[in-house]
Structures are given as C-alpha cells and as structure tokens.
Scaffold this motif. Structure first.
Motif, mmCIF file in Angstrom:
data_model
loop_
_atom_site.group_PDB
_atom_site.id
_atom_site.type_symbol
_atom_site.label_atom_id
_atom_site.label_comp_id
_atom_site.label_asym_id
_atom_site.label_seq_id
_atom_site.Cartn_x
_atom_site.Cartn_y
_atom_site.Cartn_z
ATOM 1 N N LEU A 180 0.842 -1.201 0.000
ATOM 2 C CA LEU A 180 0.000 0.000 0.000
ATOM 3 C C LEU A 180 0.874 1.247 0.000
ATOM 4 N N PRO A 181 0.513 2.272 -0.762
ATOM 5 C CA PRO A 181 1.309 3.509 -0.788
ATOM 6 C C PRO A 181 1.328 4.186 0.578
ATOM 7 N N GLN A 182 2.521 4.458 1.086
ATOM 8 C CA GLN A 182 2.678 4.991 2.443
ATOM 9 C C GLN A 182 2.249 6.447 2.562
ATOM 10 N N ASN A 183 2.097 7.129 1.436
ATOM 11 C CA ASN A 183 1.626 8.511 1.506
ATOM 12 C C ASN A 183 0.111 8.590 1.669
ATOM 13 N N ILE A 184 -0.577 7.430 1.550
ATOM 14 C CA ILE A 184 -2.038 7.389 1.670
ATOM 15 C C ILE A 184 -2.474 6.597 2.899
ATOM 16 N N PHE A 185 -1.821 5.465 3.137
ATOM 17 C CA PHE A 185 -2.231 4.572 4.218
ATOM 18 C C PHE A 185 -1.201 4.595 5.350
ATOM 19 N N VAL A 186 -1.701 4.643 6.584
ATOM 20 C CA VAL A 186 -0.806 4.727 7.735
ATOM 21 C C VAL A 186 -1.376 3.905 8.889
ATOM 22 N N SER A 187 -0.484 3.211 9.590
ATOM 23 C CA SER A 187 -0.894 2.463 10.780
ATOM 24 C C SER A 187 -1.042 3.431 11.939
ATOM 25 N N VAL A 188 -2.132 3.295 12.686
ATOM 26 C CA VAL A 188 -2.382 4.179 13.829
ATOM 27 C C VAL A 188 -2.518 3.397 15.138
ATOM 28 N N HIS A 189 -2.486 2.087 15.014
ATOM 29 C CA HIS A 189 -2.692 1.202 16.172
ATOM 30 C C HIS A 189 -2.243 -0.180 15.704
ATOM 31 N N ASP A 200 -12.643 11.911 8.553
ATOM 32 C CA ASP A 200 -13.576 13.036 8.692
ATOM 33 C C ASP A 200 -13.071 14.050 9.712
ATOM 34 N N SER A 201 -12.514 13.534 10.822
ATOM 35 C CA SER A 201 -11.968 14.427 11.843
ATOM 36 C C SER A 201 -11.053 13.637 12.767
ATOM 37 N N VAL A 202 -10.208 14.387 13.484
ATOM 38 C CA VAL A 202 -9.351 13.791 14.506
ATOM 39 C C VAL A 202 -9.719 14.440 15.823
ATOM 40 N N GLU A 203 -10.157 13.635 16.770
ATOM 41 C CA GLU A 203 -10.621 14.129 18.060
ATOM 42 C C GLU A 203 -9.658 13.640 19.142
ATOM 43 N N LYS A 204 -8.676 14.488 19.447
ATOM 44 C CA LYS A 204 -7.598 14.153 20.372
ATOM 45 C C LYS A 204 -6.847 12.931 19.850
ATOM 46 N N TYR A 205 -7.033 11.756 20.465
ATOM 47 C CA TYR A 205 -6.324 10.574 20.014
ATOM 48 C C TYR A 205 -7.284 9.550 19.413
ATOM 49 N N ARG A 206 -8.329 10.057 18.765
ATOM 50 C CA ARG A 206 -9.274 9.195 18.059
ATOM 51 C C ARG A 206 -9.559 9.775 16.679
ATOM 52 N N PHE A 224 1.811 9.382 12.922
ATOM 53 C CA PHE A 224 0.507 9.743 12.366
ATOM 54 C C PHE A 224 0.359 11.256 12.249
ATOM 55 N N PHE A 225 0.688 11.976 13.308
ATOM 56 C CA PHE A 225 0.542 13.424 13.277
ATOM 57 C C PHE A 225 1.554 14.080 12.342
ATOM 58 N N ASP A 226 2.701 13.435 12.150
ATOM 59 C CA ASP A 226 3.648 13.927 11.148
ATOM 60 C C ASP A 226 3.034 13.845 9.753
ATOM 61 N N LYS A 227 2.317 12.742 9.499
ATOM 62 C CA LYS A 227 1.651 12.582 8.205
ATOM 63 C C LYS A 227 0.605 13.671 7.980
#
Length: 230
Positions: A180-189, A200-206, A224-227
């Motif tokens: 998967l292209p790393q500029n589009i998909f990222v692991s968050v957990h 749609d939105s980022v609500e603190k750590y969700r 994730f936040f760097d992305k």
C-alpha cells in the motif's frame, strides 16, 4: 532528500568514527546510536528510520538475528571486521558491506548507494497501480485503493473495510504496508491501518471515519501526526 539513520555497534571507537562520517555527509541525518540491538529494535518500532548502519558481531544480539527480528523493510549497511558474513548480507539484500577499518570514501559510497536505492523505491511507490490483489478464501480479490476506508486486525485475519463491502484476508499488516502507498495509508494502532483521505476528523487521540471511531495508540501518534503535518 535527507535520510534519517541510526548506527548500531558495541565498540565505542567504531561509533565515534561512524558519527563523524555521518556528520560530513549532508544527505544523512543521524537520529541515534546504540550499543545494544534490542534497544535499537524498540526504537525503530516507534520512530521513522530510513537507514541502519549495523555491526554484525554485537554482544547481546548478532546483526543477523537483528535483521531477522525487524518487522519493517529498512535499508541496512553492514559495518563489520568479519568478511565471512558477506553472503548473508546478500541474502538479506543489504545495501553495502563495509569492512573495518572503514575509510570515509568507502562510507560515502555506501551512503550514496543507499540514497539511490531509497529514491528508486520511493518512485516505485508513486507509480504503483491504483489497486491491489489480496487473498480472501480461495480467491485473490482485486481491491481499488480509493475504496479502502480502513483495515482492522481480527485475530488471524485483517478486515479490509471498503466503501462497498468488508473483505477478510490472512495478509499481515506488514505485508499490506509493503504493497500500500505509504503517503495514503498509515498504521495508527497495532490493530488498525487507515486511509488518510477517508478521515472526517481527529478528536484528540481518536479518528472519526463516518460513524466509526478508531484509536491512535501512543506508539503510533508521532508518525501519524507527522503525516497530517500537525
């Protein structure tokens, strides 16, 4: 392009020399040095690492064992006093094999080779197809990248949630990260990979995607936040 790198060697003088070489090369940025492999493993699990300078004979874990334990594809340059591991280096597709004592000219050549390899891989990622094939049951299913919302881990399977259906696959997160292209998909957990375009939105750590809330675990937050460039 500046390559974030680390150096692993249990000889203090060897580390001093590698650090001095890296400081002389603008294309390299040294993030950290290690004299124990297991500490380096913990670091690269959390931090983005573009290149590893790795000694083979290390007290607590050999360089070969270290490469076997890595669950990411990270370019490696061996730095060693032993020539007998050269074949192993080819088996692990290392960038270069530097025999100690290492000259600056030889070190610079290895860094240049690493930069070329990384650049080529980046271009390949950019030119990937807009779909992937994944094993599902007795089939290999075609999945359009722009339809993937997120991927959830479910014990022995990964559930690819798309705009139209859910697809169960035995593919590991590691294998999915590789295709998967790393500029589009990222692991968050450890159990979630998301499409940045579907947030749609980022609500603190969700992360909210439609009506689904996906957690961002501590070990993945910085990347994730760097992305997101936040």
């Amino acid at each position: 392009m500046t390559i974030k790198c680390i150096a692993i060697d249990d000889e203090p003088l060897a580390i001093v020399k590698i650090v001095s070489f890296i400081d002389r090369l603008p294309l390299l940025s040294l993030c950290k040095t290690f004299n124990k492999s297991h500490n380096a493993l913990k670091y690269i699990e959390k931090e983005e690492t573009g290149l590893i300078f790795l000694d083979i004979e290390i007290y607590n874990m050999s360089g070969i064992d270290f490469l076997t334990a890595i669950n990411k594809q990270i370019p490696v340059v061996f730095t060693t006093a032993y020539s007998q591991y050269a074949l192993k280096g080819y088996e692990f597709d290392v960038i270069d094999y530097l025999l100690k004592p290492i000259s600056f000219e030889r070190f610079a050549l290895a860094a240049k080779k690493a930069a070329q390899r990384i650049s080529e891989k980046s271009k390949q990622s950019e030119n990937k197809n807009d779909f992937i094939f994944v094993k599902s049951g007795y089939q290999h299913r075609k999945v359009m990248l722009n339809e993937i919302v997120y991927i959830e881990g479910m014990r022995d399977f990964r559930c690819i949630v798309t705009c139209n259906e859910n697809i169960l696959t035995p593919c590991t997160f590691k294998s999915l990260e590789e295709i998967l292209p790393q500029n589009i998909f990222v692991s968050v957990h450890k159990s979630y990979m998301i499409s940045l375009s579907k947030i749609d939105s980022v609500e603190k750590y969700r992360i909210r995607i439609n009506k689904t809330l996906i957690p961002v675990s501590e070990s993945y937050r910085d990347k994730f936040f760097d992305k997101l460039e936040l």
